[in-house]
Design a protein around this motif. Structure first.
Motif, short mmCIF file in Angstrom:
data_model
loop_
_atom_site.label_atom_id
_atom_site.label_comp_id
_atom_site.label_asym_id
_atom_site.label_seq_id
_atom_site.Cartn_x
_atom_site.Cartn_y
_atom_site.Cartn_z
N LEU A 238 -9.04 6.93 -12.51
CA LEU A 238 -10.66 7.84 -11.18
C LEU A 238 -11.19 8.90 -11.37
O LEU A 238 -12.60 8.96 -11.72
N LYS B 193 -3.31 8.31 -0.24
CA LYS B 193 -2.57 8.00 -1.67
C LYS B 193 -3.69 9.20 -2.32
O LYS B 193 -4.20 10.11 -1.68
N ASP C 120 -3.22 3.86 1.80
CA ASP C 120 -1.43 1.53 1.77
C ASP C 120 -2.30 1.33 2.90
O ASP C 120 -3.29 1.50 3.65
N TRP D 11 -14.73 0.21 -4.58
CA TRP D 11 -14.74 -1.18 -4.25
C TRP D 11 -12.79 -1.52 -3.89
O TRP D 11 -13.59 -2.18 -2.99
N GLN D 12 -11.84 -0.99 -3.87
CA GLN D 12 -10.68 -1.80 -3.49
C GLN D 12 -10.33 -0.22 -2.60
O GLN D 12 -9.19 0.74 -2.92
N GLN E 208 -3.65 5.91 -11.07
CA GLN E 208 -4.79 5.82 -10.46
C GLN E 208 -5.72 6.96 -10.70
O GLN E 208 -6.66 6.54 -10.34
N ARG F 76 3.00 -10.16 -7.11
CA ARG F 76 2.63 -8.54 -7.26
C ARG F 76 3.74 -8.07 -5.82
O ARG F 76 4.35 -8.86 -5.03
N ASP G 41 -4.86 -1.06 0.56
CA ASP G 41 -3.95 -1.29 -0.26
C ASP G 41 -4.13 -3.43 0.81
O ASP G 41 -4.00 -2.48 2.24
N ASN H 208 -2.12 -6.22 -2.70
CA ASN H 208 -2.73 -5.69 -3.71
C ASN H 208 -3.08 -4.12 -3.65
O ASN H 208 -3.56 -4.16 -2.72
N ASN H 209 -2.45 -3.66 -4.14
CA ASN H 209 -1.69 -1.38 -4.27
C ASN H 209 -2.86 -1.04 -4.86
O ASN H 209 -2.20 0.19 -5.26
N LYS H 210 -4.24 -1.79 -5.33
CA LYS H 210 -5.39 -1.18 -5.77
C LYS H 210 -5.97 0.02 -5.14
O LYS H 210 -6.35 0.75 -5.32
N GLY H 211 -5.76 0.30 -4.05
CA GLY H 211 -6.08 1.05 -2.33
C GLY H 211 -6.65 2.86 -2.42
O GLY H 211 -5.39 3.33 -3.47
#
Length: 76
Positions: free
Chosen positions: A5, A58, A52, A24-25, A1, A41, A28, A46-49
């Protein structure tokens, strides 16, 4: 990630065709139950944040903060 980014934001910040970015995210969150995605999942999240579900940062959070901070300093 962090790598994704870092590369994406560096590219966008350097572009003269982009006037802004947004994460966007941010956090999580639970995946939608209606579309069946929750069962595919981990823990139904949805763990894209970049933070957490408990709002703990993170590694990606610190990378985004660093890049936005550098951009702000360079463009004062």
């Amino acid at each position: 990630q962090v790598k994704i980014l870092d590369g994406a934001l560096r590219h966008l910040i350097a572009s003269d065709r982009v006037v802004g970015t947004i994460v966007w995210q941010y956090a999580d969150c639970r995946a939608a139950l209606e579309d069946g995605m929750a069962i595919t999942r981990p823990r139904g999240f949805n763990n894209k944040g970049i933070i957490d579900e408990y709002r703990n940062p993170k590694a990606a959070y610190f990378k985004v903060k660093e890049l936005y901070g550098k951009f702000a300093e360079e463009n004062k």
